[in-house]
Write a protein that holds these residues in place. Sequence first.
Motif, PDB file in Angstrom:
ATOM      1  N   ILE A 129       0.844  -1.202   0.000  1.00 22.32           N
ATOM      2  CA  ILE A 129       0.000   0.000   0.000  1.00 22.32           C
ATOM      3  C   ILE A 129       0.873   1.244   0.000  1.00 22.32           C
ATOM      4  N   GLN A 130       1.871   1.265   0.873  1.00 23.34           N
ATOM      5  CA  GLN A 130       2.777   2.415   0.969  1.00 23.34           C
ATOM      6  C   GLN A 130       3.498   2.670  -0.352  1.00 23.34           C
ATOM      7  N   ALA A 131       4.003   1.619  -0.970  1.00 25.64           N
ATOM      8  CA  ALA A 131       4.751   1.771  -2.220  1.00 25.64           C
ATOM      9  C   ALA A 131       3.863   2.308  -3.338  1.00 25.64           C
ATOM     10  N   GLU A 132       2.650   1.801  -3.441  1.00 21.89           N
ATOM     11  CA  GLU A 132       1.759   2.254  -4.512  1.00 21.89           C
ATOM     12  C   GLU A 132       1.264   3.678  -4.292  1.00 21.89           C
ATOM     13  N   ILE A 133       0.984   4.035  -3.050  1.00 19.58           N
ATOM     14  CA  ILE A 133       0.581   5.418  -2.774  1.00 19.58           C
ATOM     15  C   ILE A 133       1.756   6.360  -3.029  1.00 19.58           C
ATOM     16  N   ALA A 134       2.959   5.936  -2.655  1.00 23.61           N
ATOM     17  CA  ALA A 134       4.146   6.764  -2.921  1.00 23.61           C
ATOM     18  C   ALA A 134       4.368   6.932  -4.418  1.00 23.61           C
ATOM     19  N   ARG A 135       4.149   5.862  -5.176  1.00 21.43           N
ATOM     20  CA  ARG A 135       4.332   5.934  -6.633  1.00 21.43           C
ATOM     21  C   ARG A 135       3.286   6.837  -7.269  1.00 21.43           C
ATOM     22  N   ARG A 136       2.038   6.674  -6.871  1.00 21.83           N
ATOM     23  CA  ARG A 136       0.927   7.405  -7.499  1.00 21.83           C
ATOM     24  C   ARG A 136       0.789   8.841  -7.002  1.00 21.83           C
ATOM     25  N   TRP A 137       0.895   9.015  -5.684  1.00 25.62           N
ATOM     26  CA  TRP A 137       0.593  10.314  -5.073  1.00 25.62           C
ATOM     27  C   TRP A 137       1.827  11.033  -4.524  1.00 25.62           C
TER      28      TRP A 137
END
Length: 91
Positions: free
Chosen positions: A32-40
């Motif tokens: 979750i952290q990695a995808e939110i960091a990538r997207r947002w």
Amino acid sequence: MNKPFDMELFLAGVMTGSPTTQQRHLRQARIIQAEIARRWERATPWTWQRKHLAWFLYQYLAPHSEATRWYYVLTARLLTRRLQKPWIFHS
């Protein structure tokens, strides 16, 4: 020099259950952290808003099975509890 965010330390106070369950929550929280960091471009949960977790649960996980989404909702609830936010997520 910035240290990488330690998700295990962040969730340590709210994780319960068997070691296997705790490892699943930790693995999912890192995803979750990695995808939110990538997207947002929000590197730590302290900078997240409800919309970031909602995006992950309802948009990013849309092609996954209902069971997978449910387990991620449980992890999101742990993150929410740790952040002390009133956010509610449903499967």
